[in-house]
Scaffold this active site. Structure first.
Site, short mmCIF file in Angstrom:
data_model
loop_
_atom_site.label_atom_id
_atom_site.label_comp_id
_atom_site.label_asym_id
_atom_site.label_seq_id
_atom_site.Cartn_x
_atom_site.Cartn_y
_atom_site.Cartn_z
N TRP A 103 0.83 -1.21 0.00
CA TRP A 103 0.00 0.00 0.00
C TRP A 103 0.85 1.25 0.00
CZ3 TRP A 103 -4.36 -0.42 -2.08
CH2 TRP A 103 -5.16 -1.55 -1.89
N ASP A 173 -1.77 6.56 6.57
CA ASP A 173 -2.82 5.72 5.99
C ASP A 173 -3.13 4.65 7.02
OD1 ASP A 173 -4.40 3.89 4.66
OD2 ASP A 173 -2.99 3.50 3.02
N LYS A 197 -12.42 -1.98 6.38
CA LYS A 197 -11.70 -2.98 7.18
C LYS A 197 -12.13 -2.90 8.64
CE LYS A 197 -8.63 -3.02 3.52
NZ LYS A 197 -7.96 -2.05 2.66
C1 LIG Z 1 -7.39 -1.49 1.66
C2 LIG Z 1 -6.31 -0.47 1.78
C3 LIG Z 1 -6.22 0.63 0.91
C4 LIG Z 1 -7.12 0.81 -0.28
O1 LIG Z 1 -8.39 1.11 0.09
P1 LIG Z 1 -9.53 1.41 -0.98
O2 LIG Z 1 -10.60 1.98 -0.10
O3 LIG Z 1 -9.90 0.11 -1.62
O4 LIG Z 1 -9.02 2.39 -1.97
C5 LIG Z 1 -5.21 1.54 1.13
N1 LIG Z 1 -4.35 1.41 2.15
C6 LIG Z 1 -4.41 0.37 3.00
C7 LIG Z 1 -3.44 0.28 4.12
C8 LIG Z 1 -5.40 -0.60 2.84
O5 LIG Z 1 -5.47 -1.63 3.69
#
Ligand SMILES: *Cc1c(COP(=O)(O)O)cnc(C)c1O
Length: 362
Positions: A103, A173, A197
């Site tokens: 990511w 993030d 998540k």
């Molecule tokens: C799932 C995830 C993303 C991407 O998320 P989307 O909402 O599908 O764009 C980005 N960063 C991390 C750490 C993730 O787990």
């Protein structure tokens, strides 16, 4: 109640059963309004109450100090990969990124489209099995910001502590570990997280941003991709994803009822320990992917001696009611995502299954 699978999906992921049941109850008619929440204006009092309740709960549960805006934006965390440099990386400055895995790499690639980037630290040469230590971080004191990925969902690594970046804006993030433990929000200029998540279903991304960072960006930044647009309108500039925000509000109430971020951390540590103990006690039958000091509380990644063994594990686990244990296609192996809403009983069942599978195949 129909059989609930042992759900270890990486995202979208398990939601609390109580939340699903309450949503089902409220689905057709919301609070004597004669209609579903999804059928009413986002400008009306009924929806607004949900919207601002979700914001207030996020402030309370994350412990957000004064001076921050909480925004609800669409497009997923992936859109934040672009919005951050579009809004916060002015020409002539450099953004620093910590390259911890899949990511973080996507975030870096996106930033490169908009300006200069540098790598503050990278664990690429260690196959992203670890989070760099704070002393490894190298970034300029005039960097536009330092970006980190608090939990690498695919590799299964997580930051144990965050750097003090002083005058440099720290951006996190936190898509896959938001509210899994208490954090000090004041260290960060921006925290963002896709909801699917740890916070609810997909469709909404939360952005917690220090007010002084919300300036008018370059004129070429589209209206919908500017933080000031969403901040000025309390995330009601255009139609928000009302159902996703409603669901997130219910998940936040559930987190609060279960001890808040501290309560989540206690549960999450117990759950993660069950699986890491099963791995560490297997005499190498299961091999943890992440280095011990960088292990994630949310995504437990491991491999086995051969791909055939892993395939057999997946096959038998599926027959026993376990879902979502295949590792991400980019790294292979196995992964159990054990976000806040995954019950301890599911995790205990998996740890038992792992030992049983080993005794039959080891
Ligand atoms: C799932 C995830 C993303 C991407 O998320 P989307 O909402 O599908 O764009 C980005 N960063 C991390 C750490 C993730 O787990």
């Amino acid at each position: 109640m129909a059989n609930r699978a042992y759900n270890f999906n990486a995202g979208p992921a398990a939601l609390p059963l109580e939340v699903l049941q309450k949503a089902q109850q409220q689905f057709v008619e919301f609070e004597n309004s004669g209609m579903s929440l999804m059928e009413m204006s986002h400008r009306g009092a009924i929806y607004e109450k949900v919207h601002f309740e979700a914001e207030a709960l996020l402030r309370e549960l994350l412990g957000i100090p004064d001076g921050y805006k909480v925004l609800f934006i669409q497009g997923g965390a992936s859109t934040q990969f672009a919005m951050i440099p579009m809004n916060l990386l002015p020409p002539g400055t450099t953004a620093s990124y910590v390259a911890t895995g899949s990511w973080a790499t996507k975030a870096i690639q996106e930033a490169k489209m908009f300006g200069e980037t540098s790598i503050a630290a990278s664990s690429e040469s260690d196959a992203y099995k670890r989070i760099p230590s704070l002393s490894e971080l190298k970034y300029s004191s005039d960097a536009a910001y330092l970006h980190l990925t608090s939990n690498e969902t695919i590799e299964g690594t997580q930051w144990a502590e965050f750097p003090d970046t002083g005058s440099v804006t720290l951006i996190g993030d936190m898509s896959s570990d938001i509210l899994c433990r208490p954090i000090d929000v004041s260290k960060f200029g921006v925290i963002y997280a896709g909801a699917q998540k740890n916070l609810g279903p997909s469709g909404v991304t939360i952005v917690v941003i220090r007010e002084e960072l919300i300036a008018k960006p370059a004129n070429t930044v589209p209206t919908m991709l500017r933080y000031d647009t969403h901040a000025k309108a309390d995330s009601l500039y255009n139609t928000p994803p009302t159902f996703a925000i409603y669901m997130m509000n219910e998940v936040l109430k559930w987190i609060k009822a279960n001890g808040g971020a501290a309560g989540m951390e206690t549960r999450n540590r117990e759950k993660a320990k069950m699986l890491y103990d099963a791995i560490d006690g297997s005499n190498g039958f299961y091999r943890g992917f992440a280095e011990a000091g960088s292990r994630s509380l949310m995504n437990v990644t491991f491999t086995m001696a051969s791909e055939e063994a892993e395939k057999q594990f997946i096959k038998e686990s599926e027959a026993s009611g376990f879902v979502g244990l295949k590792g991400h296609r980019s790294v292979g192996g196995l992964r159990a995502s054990i976000y806040n809403a995954v019950p301890a009983e599911s995790v205990r069942a998996l740890a038992d299954f792992m030992r049983d599978f080993q005794s039959r195949n080891g």
